[in-house]
Design a protein around this motif. Structure first.
Motif, PDB file in Angstrom:
ATOM      1  N   GLU A 131    -106.173 -72.882 -14.305  1.00 31.09           N
ATOM      2  CA  GLU A 131    -105.577 -71.664 -14.861  1.00 31.09           C
ATOM      3  C   GLU A 131    -104.894 -70.830 -13.773  1.00 31.09           C
ATOM      4  OE1 GLU A 131    -108.672 -72.710 -15.454  1.00 31.09           O
ATOM      5  OE2 GLU A 131    -108.453 -73.289 -17.568  1.00 31.09           O
ATOM      6  N   THR A 132    -105.554 -70.684 -12.608  1.00 33.92           N
ATOM      7  CA  THR A 132    -104.921 -69.887 -11.557  1.00 33.92           C
ATOM      8  C   THR A 132    -103.710 -70.600 -10.987  1.00 33.92           C
ATOM      9  OG1 THR A 132    -106.428 -70.775  -9.875  1.00 33.92           O
ATOM     10  CG2 THR A 132    -107.058 -68.700 -10.942  1.00 33.92           C
ATOM     11  N   ASP A 133    -103.760 -71.921 -10.886  1.00 31.48           N
ATOM     12  CA  ASP A 133    -102.595 -72.677 -10.420  1.00 31.48           C
ATOM     13  C   ASP A 133    -101.402 -72.435 -11.343  1.00 31.48           C
ATOM     14  OD1 ASP A 133    -104.071 -73.669  -8.351  1.00 31.48           O
ATOM     15  OD2 ASP A 133    -104.261 -75.701  -9.148  1.00 31.48           O
ATOM     16  N   GLU A 134    -101.652 -72.483 -12.651  1.00 31.09           N
ATOM     17  CA  GLU A 134    -100.566 -72.277 -13.617  1.00 31.09           C
ATOM     18  C   GLU A 134    -100.023 -70.856 -13.516  1.00 31.09           C
ATOM     19  OE1 GLU A 134    -102.261 -73.243 -17.372  1.00 31.09           O
ATOM     20  OE2 GLU A 134    -102.224 -75.414 -17.039  1.00 31.09           O
ATOM     21  N   GLY A 135    -100.928 -69.885 -13.359  1.00 34.28           N
ATOM     22  CA  GLY A 135    -100.491 -68.501 -13.245  1.00 34.28           C
ATOM     23  C   GLY A 135     -99.641 -68.259 -12.007  1.00 34.28           C
ATOM     24  N   ASP A 137     -97.915 -70.459 -10.423  1.00 35.90           N
ATOM     25  CA  ASP A 137     -96.649 -71.169 -10.628  1.00 35.90           C
ATOM     26  C   ASP A 137     -95.681 -70.335 -11.463  1.00 35.90           C
ATOM     27  OD1 ASP A 137     -97.444 -73.331  -9.125  1.00 35.90           O
ATOM     28  OD2 ASP A 137     -98.052 -74.556 -10.846  1.00 35.90           O
ATOM     29  N   LEU A 138     -96.200 -69.647 -12.481  1.00 37.83           N
ATOM     30  CA  LEU A 138     -95.348 -68.786 -13.311  1.00 37.83           C
ATOM     31  C   LEU A 138     -94.821 -67.607 -12.498  1.00 37.83           C
ATOM     32  CD1 LEU A 138     -97.300 -68.686 -16.706  1.00 37.83           C
ATOM     33  CD2 LEU A 138     -95.134 -69.863 -16.226  1.00 37.83           C
ATOM     34  N   ILE A 139     -95.662 -67.041 -11.637  1.00 33.15           N
ATOM     35  CA  ILE A 139     -95.217 -65.946 -10.777  1.00 33.15           C
ATOM     36  C   ILE A 139     -94.097 -66.434  -9.860  1.00 33.15           C
ATOM     37  CG2 ILE A 139     -95.906 -64.448  -8.853  1.00 33.15           C
ATOM     38  CD1 ILE A 139     -98.704 -64.310 -10.162  1.00 33.15           C
ATOM     39  N   LEU A 156     -98.572 -65.210 -19.020  1.00 36.70           N
ATOM     40  CA  LEU A 156     -98.759 -64.548 -17.734  1.00 36.70           C
ATOM     41  C   LEU A 156     -99.523 -63.228 -17.904  1.00 36.70           C
ATOM     42  CD1 LEU A 156     -98.258 -65.044 -14.809  1.00 36.70           C
ATOM     43  CD2 LEU A 156     -96.002 -64.005 -14.992  1.00 36.70           C
ATOM     44  N   PHE A 157     -99.278 -62.535 -19.002  1.00 39.86           N
ATOM     45  CA  PHE A 157    -100.035 -61.319 -19.287  1.00 39.86           C
ATOM     46  C   PHE A 157    -101.522 -61.642 -19.390  1.00 39.86           C
ATOM     47  CE2 PHE A 157    -101.818 -58.076 -22.110  1.00 39.86           C
ATOM     48  CZ  PHE A 157    -101.305 -56.906 -21.578  1.00 39.86           C
ATOM     49  N   PRO A 185     -98.751 -58.019   1.994  1.00 39.37           N
ATOM     50  CA  PRO A 185     -99.833 -58.990   2.199  1.00 39.37           C
ATOM     51  C   PRO A 185     -99.562 -60.333   1.525  1.00 39.37           C
ATOM     52  CG  PRO A 185    -100.714 -56.863   1.515  1.00 39.37           C
ATOM     53  CD  PRO A 185     -99.240 -56.805   1.301  1.00 39.37           C
ATOM     54  N   LEU A 186    -100.092 -61.398   2.140  1.00 42.82           N
ATOM     55  CA  LEU A 186    -100.114 -62.706   1.498  1.00 42.82           C
ATOM     56  C   LEU A 186    -101.311 -62.764   0.562  1.00 42.82           C
ATOM     57  CD1 LEU A 186     -99.437 -65.039   4.590  1.00 42.82           C
ATOM     58  CD2 LEU A 186     -97.805 -64.380   2.806  1.00 42.82           C
ATOM     59  N   VAL A 187    -101.166 -63.443  -0.558  1.00 41.60           N
ATOM     60  CA  VAL A 187    -102.249 -63.574  -1.530  1.00 41.60           C
ATOM     61  C   VAL A 187    -102.431 -65.066  -1.827  1.00 41.60           C
ATOM     62  CG1 VAL A 187    -103.145 -62.931  -3.794  1.00 41.60           C
ATOM     63  CG2 VAL A 187    -101.630 -61.361  -2.552  1.00 41.60           C
ATOM     64  N   GLY A 188    -103.640 -65.561  -1.566  1.00 44.33           N
ATOM     65  CA  GLY A 188    -103.918 -66.973  -1.787  1.00 44.33           C
ATOM     66  C   GLY A 188    -105.073 -67.189  -2.736  1.00 44.33           C
ATOM     67  N   CYS A 189    -104.953 -68.233  -3.548  1.00 47.21           N
ATOM     68  CA  CYS A 189    -106.023 -68.632  -4.452  1.00 47.21           C
ATOM     69  C   CYS A 189    -105.990 -70.153  -4.516  1.00 47.21           C
ATOM     70  CB  CYS A 189    -105.818 -68.021  -5.840  1.00 47.21           C
ATOM     71  SG  CYS A 189    -107.188 -68.278  -6.975  1.00 47.21           S
ATOM     72  N   GLY A 190    -106.976 -70.788  -3.896  1.00 47.33           N
ATOM     73  CA  GLY A 190    -106.929 -72.249  -3.808  1.00 47.33           C
ATOM     74  C   GLY A 190    -105.772 -72.682  -2.928  1.00 47.33           C
ATOM     75  N   LEU A 191    -104.929 -73.547  -3.461  1.00 43.99           N
ATOM     76  CA  LEU A 191    -103.785 -74.058  -2.708  1.00 43.99           C
ATOM     77  C   LEU A 191    -102.505 -73.278  -2.976  1.00 43.99           C
ATOM     78  CD1 LEU A 191    -104.409 -77.899  -3.214  1.00 43.99           C
ATOM     79  CD2 LEU A 191    -104.960 -76.510  -1.202  1.00 43.99           C
ATOM     80  N   LYS A 192    -102.587 -72.269  -3.821  1.00 48.26           N
ATOM     81  CA  LYS A 192    -101.398 -71.516  -4.226  1.00 48.26           C
ATOM     82  C   LYS A 192    -101.309 -70.202  -3.463  1.00 48.26           C
ATOM     83  CE  LYS A 192    -100.250 -74.499  -7.442  1.00 48.26           C
ATOM     84  NZ  LYS A 192     -98.986 -75.249  -7.436  1.00 48.26           N
ATOM     85  N   TRP A 193    -100.101 -69.841  -3.065  1.00 52.55           N
ATOM     86  CA  TRP A 193     -99.871 -68.617  -2.308  1.00 52.55           C
ATOM     87  C   TRP A 193     -98.660 -67.862  -2.852  1.00 52.55           C
ATOM     88  CZ3 TRP A 193    -103.068 -66.787   1.473  1.00 52.55           C
ATOM     89  CH2 TRP A 193    -104.058 -67.660   1.918  1.00 52.55           C
TER      90      TRP A 193
END
Length: 591
Positions: A131-135, A137-139, A156-157, A185-193
Motif C-alpha cells: 500500500e505504501t509503495d503504491e501511494g 508511486d502515485l505521489i 491517494l486521499f 526533508p527527504l521522506v523514505g518508507c521502505g524502498l520508496k523515497w
C-alpha cells in the motif's frame, strides 16, 4: 572500545557525527563516530525516526564492537547504507551517550541547531508495504505532472488518511525535527523515497478535490492567498496531521519560532516516552527569548519542568486563558497520575493527558466571564514554582452538587436538575439582600442554555445556541416525564439539542450555590468549593480552601476545576460590578 570515551565540549557546540559504512563494506551494519563542531557548519544528514519498541533489538557494529539498537533503527540504517561510499549522519540514539545525564542535557539543548544545520533532514517512516509503495508511486506520478483522475484522487486521499497513522506522525520529537529543517526533508518508507514538499503538494491537490466533493470548501479571498505559493486553493479544513505540521513549519520558519502556549496546544496529541520532553522537545521551536528561559535538566522533578513553562506563559500574559482550557492536576481523577506525581501544584496542567483539553467544553462562545478584563495580564508564579498568586473576583460557594451519569444516562437526570434550579431560585430570593446587585444575573440565563455552555451543536462550538433549542429542551423534558427516559427515540425531534447535551453533561456535574447561582462543571468539583473569576480567564475556577493561610491570613486554595456559571458568562459580573466599583478584586493564593 568505548565510542563515548571522548567527552563533547558544549561551549563549542560539539556533536558526534555518525559515519555509516557502505554496502561494499560487508553485510553487517557498521558505523563509527567522529567529533565535529556545529560552529564549523559540518556536512551531515540528520535522521528523523522513531525508536520503536525498546525491547525489540538488533546488534550492529559500532566503533568495532557489537552494539544493541532498537529494531526500528537497525532497519533504518540498513536502508540508508549507500553502495560504495560512507554516509555521514546524526542519529540521536548513537550520537548521544544516553547513559550520561550531563551530556544528554547538553545535547538535547542544542538539538534544534542540529536539525537546522542538517543537509538535509532524512525522515524514515519505516518498512514499506504494498500500500505504501503504491501511494509513493502515485505521489511521484503527480510530481511529474501525471493526470489526477477521480480514481487517483480517491486512492491517494485514502492513502494519506492511513499514512498519518504511522508512528512517526504521532511522536512529539519528530515535530521539531521536521519543522526546523532548513532544506526540504527527504521522506523514505521502505524502498520508496520522495521529499516533504512533494508529499505536501500532492496532499493539497487531492484534499482540495475530495473535500470539494464533500462540500467543505469556502472561496478564498485575494487577501487570504499566500503570496509566493505556486498554487492557491479555496479554504478547506485542516484534514490530517500533515496540514498541522506544514502550517507549523511555515510559521516557525517565517517568525523565528512560536509561543510556548501555541506549541503546547499544537503538540497536545503527540506522544512522548519521557514526560519532560513535553517541554524539552519544543525548545528548538520556541522564540529565542523564551528558549533562553529553560535549562535542560532531566534530573529535575517533572512538576518543576511543567511549572517553569507555565510561569513563562504567565509572564507573557497568557496564563489564565491557558489554564482555563486545560485539565489541571487539581481536577485530575486519574489515580495513576496522582500516585506518580503527588508533588504537582493543583494549578499545573497534566500535559500528556489525553483529556487535557476537555476543559474547553465549558468555554462560552462569546467574550467570557472576564468581560472587560479578558485581556488582563494577570497572575504570577512564586520562585518556589508551587504557589500561584492571581487577581479576580469571588462569586459564591457551591452548596449542592449532582454527579451526572455516563453516556445517555445523564439525560435521565434532567428532572433532578430542574428541581435543583427551583431550589436555586428559592435561595436567590431568600438571599436577595446579600450583594443585591448580583440578583439580576441569577435569573438571566435559562437552564437550557447553561447545560450546553450556550453553544450550538456544531464542530466549531463557537456559535451561540439558537432560541429554537428552548423548545427542544422542553420536548426532552416532556419525554422523560412521560416515558421515564430522555434517551434517543427512532424519530428524535430534539436531536441537535440532545447531541449538544451529550457534548457537555456526561460524567460532569451540575451544581447550585449558596445565593442561587447554578451551572455545570468538571466532576472534580465538590460542595464547599468557592467559585471565582480570574481576570483573563473566560470561565470561573472552582477553588477549594485548605487549612493553610497565606501571609495576609487569607485561605490558600487548590484548584478543583472550571465551570460554566449561568448569567455571568458574557462578562456581566466584571463589567457591571467590578468596573462600576461595587466590589474590589482580591488576590487568590493557589497551590
Amino acid at each position: 572500545m568505548n565510542p563515548y570515551k571522548q567527552p563533547l565540549d558544549a561551549s563549542r557546540k560539539e556533536i558526534r557525527r555518525l559515519v555509516l559504512q557502505p554496502l561494499s563494506a560487508g553485510p553487517e551494519i557498521q558505523c563509527s563516530t567522529e567529533t565535529v563542531s556545529l560552529l564549523d557548519e559540518p556536512d551531515y544528514e540528520a535522521l528523523s525516526y522513531v525508536w520503536g519498541d525498546a525491547s525489540t533489538r538488533k546488534n550492529i557494529i559500532f566503533d568495532g564492537n557489537e552494539f544493541s539498537v532498537t529494531s526500528n533503527l537497525a532497519v533504518a540504517l540498513r536502508h540508508l547504507r549507500p553502495p560504495d561510499k560512507p554516509r555521514r549522519l546524526w542519529v540521536d540514539a548513537l550520537c548521544i551517550n544516553q547513559r550520561n545525564l550531563k551530556e544528554r542535557n547538553e545535547q538535547v539543548a542544542m538539538m534544534g541547531d542540529v536539525y537546522i544545520g542538517a543537509k538535509p533532514v532524512v525522515i524514515w517512516l519505516g518498512e514499506g508495504s504494498e500500500e505504501t509503495d503504491e501511494g509513493f508511486d502515485l505521489i511521484s506520478m503527480m510530481a511529474k505532472g501525471g493526470e489526477v483522475t477521480e480514481t487517483v484522487s480517491r486512492d491517494l486521499f485514502s492513502f494519506y488518511i492511513e499514512l498519518v497513522k504511522i508512528e512517526w506522525f504521532t511522536r512529539l520529537w519528530t515535530v521539531q525535527e521536521l519543522v526546523l529543517a532548513s532544506q526540504d526533508p527527504l521522506v523514505g518508507c521502505g524502498l520508496k523515497w520522495t521529499t516533504w514538499g512533494t508529499m505536501v503538494k500532492a496532499w493539497r491537490k487531492v484534499a482540495q478535490i475530495e473535500f470539494g466533493k464533500m462540500g467543505m470548501l469556502l472561496p478564498k479571498t485575494v487577501s487570504e492567498n499566500h503570496q509566493g505559493d505556486e498554487e492557491t486553493y479555496d479554504l478547506r479544513p485542516n484534514g490530517i496531521r500533515i496540514d498541522l505540521l506544514q502550517n507549523m513549519r511555515k510559521a516557525i520558519r517565517e517568525n523565528g519560532g512560536d509561543e510556548v502556549r501555541d506549541l503546547l496546544l499544537n503538540t497536545v496529541s503527540a506522544n512522548a516516552t519521557e514526560a519532560k520532553d513535553r517541554i524539552y522537545g519544543l525548545l528548538g521551536m520556541m522564540l529565542k527569548e523564551d528558549r533562553d528561559c529553560f535549562v535542560v535538566d532531566y534530573g529535575k522533578p517533572l512538576a518543576a519542568v511543567y511549572t517553569e513553562a507555565i510561569a513563562l506563559i504567565f509572564r507573557k500574559g497568557q496564563g489564565p486563558l491557558t489554564l482555563s482550557g486545560m485539565r489541571l492536576a487539581g481536577s485530575s481523577q486519574d489515580a495513576s497520575f496522582i500516585t506518580l506525581y503527588p508533588s504537582f501544584p493543583s494549578w499545573a496542567p497534566t500535559f500528556g493527558n489525553k483529556q487535557l483539553l476537555t476543559s474547553l467544553l465549558f468555554h462560552p462562545p462569546g467574550i467570557g466571564a472576564s468581560g472587560a478584563g479578558s485581556n488582563a495580564i494577570n497572575g504570577e508564579v512564586d520562585p518556589d514554582l508551587k504557589t500561584l498568586r492571581i487577581r479576580g473576583l469571588h462569586i459564591d460557594k457551591i452548596v449542592e452538587n449532582l454527579c451526572l451519569g455516563k453516556g445517555e444516562s445523564c439525560l435521565d437526570q434532567l428532572s433532578q436538575i430542574e428541581e435543583m434550579v427551583d431550589k436555586a431560585h428559592q435561595l436567590a430570593e431568600s438571599n436577595a439582600n446579600n450583594r443585591p446587585y448580583l440578583n439580576k444575573f441569577k435569573t438571566k440565563e435559562p437552564i437550557w442554555r447553561a447545560l450546553i455552555a450556550n453553544k450550538r451543536y456544531t464542530g466549531a462550538s463557537r456559535e451561540a445556541a439558537p432560541e429554537s433549542y428552548a423548545e427542544l429542551y422542553k420536548t426532552l423534558l416532556a419525554n422523560q416525564n412521560t416515558n421515564g427516559s430522555s434517551k434517543k427515540e427512532d424519530c428524535d425531534p430534539a436531536r441537535d439539542y440532545r447531541l449538544a447535551l451529550m457534548n457537555h453533561l456526561p460524567s460532569h456535574s451540575f451544581f447550585i450555590t449558596a445565593t442561587g447561582f447554578y451551572g455545570i462543571g468538571q466532576s472534580s468539583i465538590e460542595v464547599e468549593d468557592q467559585l471565582a473569576i480570574w481576570f483573563g480567564s473566560p470561565v470561573p475556577f472552582a477553588l477549594r480552601p485548605t487549612a493553610e493561610k497565606d501571609e495576609r491570613d487569607k485561605p490558600i486554595y487548590t484548584v478543583s476545576g472550571v465551570a460554566y456559571l449561568a448569567g455571568i458568562m458574557d462578562g456581566e459580573m466584571v463589567d457591571e460590578v467590578y468596573c462600576e466599583d461595587l466590589e474590589d478584586d482580591v488576590v487568590f493564593t493557589v497551590r
